[in-house]
Design a protein around this motif. Structure first.
Motif, PDB file in Angstrom:
ATOM      1  N   GLU A 179       0.716  -1.308   0.071  1.00 57.64           N
ATOM      2  CA  GLU A 179      -0.116   0.175  -0.123  1.00 57.64           C
ATOM      3  C   GLU A 179       0.876   1.354   0.089  1.00 57.64           C
ATOM      4  N   ARG A 180       2.026   1.212   0.695  1.00 58.13           N
ATOM      5  CA  ARG A 180       2.889   2.196   0.539  1.00 58.13           C
ATOM      6  C   ARG A 180       3.743   2.608  -0.892  1.00 58.13           C
ATOM      7  N   GLY A 181       3.532   1.486  -1.614  1.00 54.14           N
ATOM      8  CA  GLY A 181       4.124   1.513  -3.026  1.00 54.14           C
ATOM      9  C   GLY A 181       5.609   0.980  -3.167  1.00 54.14           C
ATOM     10  N   GLY A 182       6.148   0.432  -2.217  1.00 58.20           N
ATOM     11  CA  GLY A 182       7.432   0.108  -2.101  1.00 58.20           C
ATOM     12  C   GLY A 182       7.915  -1.503  -2.400  1.00 58.20           C
ATOM     13  N   ALA A 183       7.249  -2.265  -1.256  1.00 53.67           N
ATOM     14  CA  ALA A 183       7.798  -3.517  -1.207  1.00 53.67           C
ATOM     15  C   ALA A 183       7.733  -4.492  -2.379  1.00 53.67           C
ATOM     16  N   MET A 184       6.561  -4.387  -3.064  1.00 48.68           N
ATOM     17  CA  MET A 184       6.208  -5.180  -4.176  1.00 48.68           C
ATOM     18  C   MET A 184       6.843  -4.766  -5.558  1.00 48.68           C
ATOM     19  N   LYS A 244       7.352   1.496 -28.663  1.00 54.76           N
ATOM     20  CA  LYS A 244       6.054   1.168 -28.370  1.00 54.76           C
ATOM     21  C   LYS A 244       5.446   2.169 -27.213  1.00 54.76           C
ATOM     22  N   ASN A 245       3.993   2.268 -27.207  1.00 59.44           N
ATOM     23  CA  ASN A 245       3.474   3.106 -26.254  1.00 59.44           C
ATOM     24  C   ASN A 245       3.942   2.783 -24.931  1.00 59.44           C
ATOM     25  N   HIS A 246       4.085   4.201 -24.179  1.00 62.26           N
ATOM     26  CA  HIS A 246       4.584   4.018 -22.846  1.00 62.26           C
ATOM     27  C   HIS A 246       4.247   5.566 -22.247  1.00 62.26           C
ATOM     28  N   VAL A 247       4.431   5.608 -21.072  1.00 64.00           N
ATOM     29  CA  VAL A 247       4.381   6.699 -20.096  1.00 64.00           C
ATOM     30  C   VAL A 247       5.866   6.958 -19.548  1.00 64.00           C
ATOM     31  N   ASP A 248       6.282   8.224 -19.439  1.00 64.60           N
ATOM     32  CA  ASP A 248       7.510   8.449 -19.046  1.00 64.60           C
ATOM     33  C   ASP A 248       7.681   8.710 -17.895  1.00 64.60           C
ATOM     34  N   ARG A 249       9.039   8.988 -17.259  1.00 58.00           N
ATOM     35  CA  ARG A 249       9.260   9.161 -15.925  1.00 58.00           C
ATOM     36  C   ARG A 249       8.374  10.139 -15.202  1.00 58.00           C
ATOM     37  N   ILE A 250       7.587   9.813 -14.060  1.00 61.34           N
ATOM     38  CA  ILE A 250       6.656  10.677 -13.395  1.00 61.34           C
ATOM     39  C   ILE A 250       7.373  11.828 -12.572  1.00 61.34           C
ATOM     40  N   ASP A 251       8.727  11.774 -12.268  1.00 58.89           N
ATOM     41  CA  ASP A 251       9.408  12.475 -11.464  1.00 58.89           C
ATOM     42  C   ASP A 251      10.081  13.599 -12.352  1.00 58.89           C
ATOM     43  N   ALA A 302       3.291  13.305  -2.980  1.00 57.84           N
ATOM     44  CA  ALA A 302       1.966  12.478  -2.784  1.00 57.84           C
ATOM     45  C   ALA A 302       1.354  12.179  -3.975  1.00 57.84           C
ATOM     46  N   ILE A 303       1.562  13.000  -5.186  1.00 58.58           N
ATOM     47  CA  ILE A 303       0.887  12.469  -6.400  1.00 58.58           C
ATOM     48  C   ILE A 303       1.684  11.475  -7.024  1.00 58.58           C
ATOM     49  N   ALA A 304       3.064  11.370  -6.891  1.00 62.83           N
ATOM     50  CA  ALA A 304       3.735  10.358  -7.314  1.00 62.83           C
ATOM     51  C   ALA A 304       3.571   9.003  -6.535  1.00 62.83           C
ATOM     52  N   LYS A 305       3.400   9.012  -5.346  1.00 63.52           N
ATOM     53  CA  LYS A 305       3.207   7.893  -4.258  1.00 63.52           C
ATOM     54  C   LYS A 305       1.754   7.310  -4.812  1.00 63.52           C
TER      55      LYS A 305
END
Length: 635
Positions: free
Chosen positions: A18-23, A409-416, A503-506
């Motif tokens: 849920e915190r977006g890290g371990a997996m 290929k279709n992709h999205v870039d780095r969000i940071d 917060a947006i990135a997380k």
């Protein structure tokens, strides 16, 4: 006590997810059990409630409690897990409306397993495209309906997962997958057009159904143009051309494994790349590339879905400003003699470089001018179009030469760092071929439509690169296409607005993690042929790849991992990455007390610098070490 310990460990794994890290990179939380106190169950239950509270803003409290508890128990027994019962709602700019055709609460997409979860037909096409014709093995897809109990009973009787792991040949001889006919049309936030409907493409009539796909199927489905408006082609309709023919369905009688093995034998053995040396290594190479493509589709589905939109359409085409265009053409003509082959990681599947290497004419030869002109000519246009100001230039990359046969290929870039971007067509080296065979940019716009726009030499497209899936996912047949790419982020993204953007990135990463379930990869061992047949091309040559013997001995860098840079000084500081050749690339600006994270590799070098200076500060150099994730600087 052992089971209570495992339950608590599963809950801890859920909290980390849920915190977006371990997996994040296929690593699963360990539940080794051992001794535990008599309060383990009550402690774990409290932890589950705490997890549920995290999502209570997006869904009813009780729904989230039920979801978190069932997910924790399912992880113990390896059962399928469902995504959250309600959808994440991204906060877009005023007046921006983004379509969302997805449904909440579907089974999670399983990653890392011998049997790949296919999210739709384009995912399958990409997997086939990832492997050159000489090396590609046949494939098997098991179709089922997770919402049909009778179908699931029959499907489970096949023991498809276990069969693929323990009885069928390994990845280099057979690609195994499964396709949930209920979930596939309900996962994407964008429109589920006929080209995405893999079950319909293969004529699936029963449930479950097993389809064998021959080696000749390469994944280059020719999409149908539905209509054209204002020079924009809207793609996706029934009249598409599927390249794949000769597939067969098992009739359900006799031995399933024998039926598959007979067809594998009939297809003949794939060749081996001399660069990869063995079937074992080639299979692992395919496995790593499978992971990259699957992760890319999850990003397009779930990371994109949760990132805010800033403009009403997500992209805008226009001419390159004349003075800037003149400089770009002059630079290319003066420096094309210094062309080199672009260097890529072999696990990357975004481009076709394994088969068709791209050329590179490095704009860093005139770094000061490229940044000056980008800030003078492009930044004001992007700020005006997006309504986001002030912006900071984070990367001006190119020039890249795409020869015939290239695809992106279709992709999205780095969000940071790549929040708002510009792609420029600098030059077409064969104008006649280019006119006959355009190579347009494709994006998935806010209406949920896949659209294509051909922007010829001297034109550019502004686009929201961290939200808008974009690419050129079809082969270039119009001669060498010369492109350059400029990326911007809000100036205060890692400064005074760091908490908001963090917060947006997380939230975006958490949305992807909440739809992902990790599994352990298990397979039959590779069998090396007595008289191996090698491919005519050494696929993988001149790419970054760590051979299996090097992985065992630890000779070269390991896979990427995440690190966090924290500014503990009282001044604003910059962070730079330094290449082996000594080139430096700005990563971000940090206000006092702020931080940001990037993915990197063992041995990569970074340094701290004063703002707007590319000179390392005293004791400011850093060499990345696996196992260490925190890099701070304090004056």
């Amino acid at each position: 006590a052992h089971q209570r310990g495992r339950f608590a460990a599963a809950v801890r794994g859920k909290q980390e997810q849920e915190r977006g890290g371990a997996m994040a990179r296929g690593k699963r939380s360990s539940g080794h059990g051992g001794s535990s106190s008599g309060n383990a169950v009550s402690t774990a239950t409290a932890a589950v409630v705490a997890v549920a509270l995290v999502g209570s803003a997006q869904a009813g409290f009780l729904d989230n409690v039920r979801y978190a508890i069932s997910d924790a128990f399912n992880s113990l027994v390896g059962a399928e897990q469902n995504a959250p019962p309600s959808k994440f709602q991204a906060l877009h700019a005023e007046g921006v409306v983004v379509a969302d055709y997805s449904q909440a609460g579907l089974p999670k997409v399983r990653m890392g397993h011998r049997v790949m979860d296919l999210v739709h037909g384009l995912h399958f096409d990409d997997i086939l495209q990832d492997t050159p014709d000489e090396l590609r093995p046949p494939a098997v897809v098991a179709f089922f309906d997770s919402n049909d109990n009778a179908c699931m009973e029959r499907y489970n009787s096949w023991r498809w997962d276990e069969t693929a792991e323990t009885e069928l040949p390994p990845r280099e001889r057979l690609f195994t997958s499964r396709y949930d006919m209920y979930s596939a049309p309900r996962r994407p936030w964008y429109k589920f057009v006929p080209e995405l409907d893999l079950a319909k493409r293969f004529g699936v009539k029963s449930c479950p159904e097993l389809v064998f796909v021959p080696r000749k199927c390469n994944g280059f489905t020719e999409w149908c143009e539905r209509e054209v408006k204002d020079g924009i082609s809207y793609m996706g309709c029934e009249d598409f051309k599927d390249q794949c023919t000769g597939f067969e369905s098992w009739n359900g009688s006799g031995n399933m494994v024998k039926w598959i093995e007979e067809r594998i034998e009939r297809e003949g053995a794939p060749a081996i790349s001399r660069f990869l040396q063995t079937y074992k290594e080639q299979g692992y190479w395919m496995q790593r590339r499978d992971h990259t493509s699957s992760d890319n589709h999850l990003r397009n589905l779930y990371l994109s879905e949760a990132f805010p939109g800033f403009t009403k359409t997500g992209f805008k085409a226009m001419p390159i400003p004349k003075a800037f265009n003149d400089w770009l053409l002059e630079f290319y003509d003066n420096n094309v003699k210094n062309r080199r082959t672009e260097f890529w990681d072999s696990e990357s599947t975004q481009m076709s470089f394994v088969e068709v290497p791209t050329g590179f004419v490095d704009l860093d030869r005139e770094r000061y001018l490229k940044e000056k002109y980008a800030n003078e000519h492009l930044k004001p246009l992007v700020e005006e179009w997006s309504g986001v100001s002030p912006l900071e230039l984070t990367s001006f990359y190119g020039m890249r030469e795409y020869p015939n046969g290239s695809f992106l290929k279709n992709h999205v870039d780095r969000i940071d760092t790549h929040v708002l971007s510009v792609t420029m067509t600098v030059k077409k080296l064969d104008p006649e071929a280019s006119a006959a065979h355009p190579w347009p940019l494709e994006v998935v716009q806010w209406t949920g439509d896949h659209v294509r726009y051909d922007h010829p030499e001297g034109t550019m497209i502004l686009y929201e690169s961290s939200k808008l899936p974009h690419g050129r996912p079809y082969r270039n047949n119009g001669g060498v296409h010369v492109g350059a790419f400029c990326h911007f982020k809000p100036v205060n993204m890692h400064g005074t607005d760091a908490k908001k953007w963090d917060a947006i990135a997380k939230a975006a990463r958490k949305n992807q993690a909440s739809h992902t379930q990790w599994a352990r990869y298990r397979s039959q061992p590779s069998e090396e042929p007595e008289n191996p047949v090698f491919s005519g091309t050494d696929y993988g040559q001149k790419t970054k790849w760590k051979h299996l013997d090097e992985r065992d001995s630890g000779k070269t860098a390991s896979l990427d991992f995440s690190v966090t840079f924290r500014n503990k000084s009282p001044r604003v500081l910059d962070v730079y990455w330094e290449s082996e050749a000594g080139d430096v690339v700005h990563q971000g600006t940090l206000a006092p007390g702020s931080e940001f994270s990037v993915n990197t590799f063992q041995g990569h070098k970074f340094f701290w610098a004063e703002k707007d200076s590319a000179e390392p500060l005293p004791q400011g150099r850093m060499t990345m070490e696996k196992g260490r994730s925190d890099y701070s600087y304090k004056l």
